[in-house]
Write an enzyme that holds these catalytic residues in place. Structure first.
Site, PDB file in Angstrom:
ATOM      1  N   GLU A 147       0.857  -1.204   0.000  1.00 34.16           N
ATOM      2  CA  GLU A 147       0.000   0.000   0.000  1.00 34.16           C
ATOM      3  C   GLU A 147       0.883   1.240   0.000  1.00 34.16           C
ATOM      4  O   GLU A 147       0.904   2.014   0.949  1.00 34.16           O
ATOM      5  CB  GLU A 147      -0.961  -0.006   1.187  1.00 34.16           C
ATOM      6  CG  GLU A 147      -2.094   1.007   1.004  1.00 34.16           C
ATOM      7  CD  GLU A 147      -2.954   1.224   2.233  1.00 34.16           C
ATOM      8  OE1 GLU A 147      -3.527   0.240   2.745  1.00 34.16           O
ATOM      9  OE2 GLU A 147      -3.037   2.376   2.673  1.00 34.16           O
ATOM     10  N   HIS A 170       2.016   4.693  -1.793  1.00 27.99           N
ATOM     11  CA  HIS A 170       1.326   5.661  -2.640  1.00 27.99           C
ATOM     12  C   HIS A 170       2.261   6.619  -3.358  1.00 27.99           C
ATOM     13  O   HIS A 170       3.381   6.865  -2.917  1.00 27.99           O
ATOM     14  CB  HIS A 170       0.342   6.464  -1.804  1.00 27.99           C
ATOM     15  CG  HIS A 170      -0.667   5.614  -1.098  1.00 27.99           C
ATOM     16  ND1 HIS A 170      -1.571   4.821  -1.773  1.00 27.99           N
ATOM     17  CD2 HIS A 170      -0.921   5.427   0.224  1.00 27.99           C
ATOM     18  CE1 HIS A 170      -2.339   4.197  -0.892  1.00 27.99           C
ATOM     19  NE2 HIS A 170      -1.966   4.536   0.314  1.00 27.99           N
ATOM     20  N   HIS A 181      -9.513   1.209  -0.659  1.00 25.27           N
ATOM     21  CA  HIS A 181      -8.700   2.126   0.149  1.00 25.27           C
ATOM     22  C   HIS A 181      -9.553   3.293   0.633  1.00 25.27           C
ATOM     23  O   HIS A 181     -10.475   3.720  -0.050  1.00 25.27           O
ATOM     24  CB  HIS A 181      -7.532   2.638  -0.724  1.00 25.27           C
ATOM     25  CG  HIS A 181      -6.562   3.478   0.024  1.00 25.27           C
ATOM     26  ND1 HIS A 181      -6.723   4.838   0.156  1.00 25.27           N
ATOM     27  CD2 HIS A 181      -5.413   3.157   0.674  1.00 25.27           C
ATOM     28  CE1 HIS A 181      -5.701   5.312   0.874  1.00 25.27           C
ATOM     29  NE2 HIS A 181      -4.901   4.319   1.200  1.00 25.27           N
ATOM     30  N   ASP A 240       2.071   1.936   3.839  1.00 18.78           N
ATOM     31  CA  ASP A 240       1.288   3.166   3.645  1.00 18.78           C
ATOM     32  C   ASP A 240       2.230   4.354   3.467  1.00 18.78           C
ATOM     33  O   ASP A 240       1.913   5.473   3.882  1.00 18.78           O
ATOM     34  CB  ASP A 240       0.284   3.422   4.785  1.00 18.78           C
ATOM     35  CG  ASP A 240      -0.952   4.188   4.327  1.00 18.78           C
ATOM     36  OD1 ASP A 240      -1.008   4.571   3.136  1.00 18.78           O
ATOM     37  OD2 ASP A 240      -1.861   4.402   5.149  1.00 18.78           O
TER      38      ASP A 240
HETATM   39 MN    MN Z   1      -3.011   4.346   2.210  1.00 21.44          MN
END
Ligand code: MN
Length: 323
Positions: free
Chosen positions: A17, A19, A163, A286
């Site tokens: 995950e 980004h 998400h 993340d």
């Molecule tokens: Mn995220």
């Protein structure tokens, strides 16, 4: 002379995950989503990002566009932009093929075009699936008009990653606004994101989309947005008379894969292992909202055996994403 202890090579680390910002798409975001502090790290897809991966021992980032991606755009606007975003993500991955993989961005407001773009992204560009963010033009993703996306995901055998994004303004106003000034995180990763994304997941099960598409695979982050902890209770209450017949827990356990993104908690992980089984948990950080190093450091300490830790760090991802 004593024999030296066997040396175990460090297991490969695949993070799911992670980004980034596409320069064209992120220009369309408003002040809240434009992420003034995170902007430079989201836009960087080379030196600093890879340096921080190396420092923390992250081998591969499966890249996904940051929220809200294309989900507030109308179909006519989103379709050509999503194509360009995915083409550029393909170029990024081609620059660093051993370090990056990708989840596609979909123009969900036009579900048929989104299904076609998913197919193009997977078949022609090599993407591993797609990520959707929060509400699409105010609608939950279980709405039947979005089912062409799930139909195509099943046909391609790729997962859709659900998400969070900024909750519906009506919800922020009714539930959170008294505390927003003092605790702005209440609307996002501190609480609001989890409530909304768990709601998306619950609604997906209730929609019976998994009965229509029995091979559909869904990924959720943050160790399942609280759902593993609540599965037994949801299942018990949804089985009470007055509810339509539904095997909630069984359906969730069969169709969902959960990542550790931004939830480096031993107790949350052990609960997730107990509810989902070790084969359904994948590593995620993340980045850049969460730093890489605490994620990889935490994995070294989790109370699991080496084999189970390795399944989370790479084995489950390799199987689910065919890497
Ligand atoms: Mn995220």
């Amino acid at each position: 002379m004593s024999t030296p202890p066997p040396t175990h090579p460090r297991p490969q680390v695949i993070a799911l995950e992670e980004h980034y910002f596409d320069p064209e798409l992120s220009k369309l975001f408003d002040g809240y989503e434009a992420q003034p502090k995170m902007g430079p790290r989201l836009l960087d897809l080379d030196h600093e990002r890879i340096r921080l991966m190396d420092e923390a021992g992250v081998d591969i980032q499966v890249l996904s566009h940051a929220a809200p991606a294309t989900h507030r755009l109308d179909g006519a606007t989103a379709v050509p932009i999503a194509r360009r975003v995915n083409d550029r993500l393909r170029e990024t991955i081609a620059r660093h093929p051993s370090r990056f993989a990708g989840f596609a961005t979909l123009p969900a407001a036009d579900p048929q075009a989104a299904a076609d773009e998913l197919e193009r992204a997977v078949v022609e560009l090599g993407m591993k699936g797609a990520m959707v963010h929060g509400l699409t033009q105010g609608l939950f993703i279980d709405d039947k008009r979005f089912w062409p996306i799930f139909e195509r995901a099943q046909a391609l055998d790729v997962p859709i990653y659900i998400h969070p994004s900024r909750p519906n303004p009506v919800v922020i106003d009714a539930y959170y606004k008294d505390y927003v000034k003092e605790f702005p995180s209440i609307t996002n990763a501190g609480w609001g994101f989890g409530v909304e994304t768990a709601t998306q997941a619950v609604r997906l099960v209730l929609s019976r989309v998994f009965e229509t598409y029995p091979k559909l695979k869904i990924i959720c982050g943050h160790l399942g947005e609280g759902l593993p902890f609540l599965l037994w209770r949801i299942d018990m209450t949804m089985s009470r008379s007055g509810n339509s017949p539904l095997y909630f827990r069984e359906t969730f356990r069969e169709h969902f894969w959960l990542t550790t993104s931004g939830n480096f908690s031993h107790s949350a992980l052990l609960c997730t292992v107990m509810e989902m089984g070790i084969d359904r948990i994948l590593f995620g950080i993340d980045y850049p909202y969460v730093e890489n190093a605490p994620g990889t450091a935490w994995m070294q300490e989790v109370p699991l055996c080496t084999e189970d830790r390795e399944k989370i760090l790479n084995g489950n991802a390799k199987r689910l994403l065919r890497m």
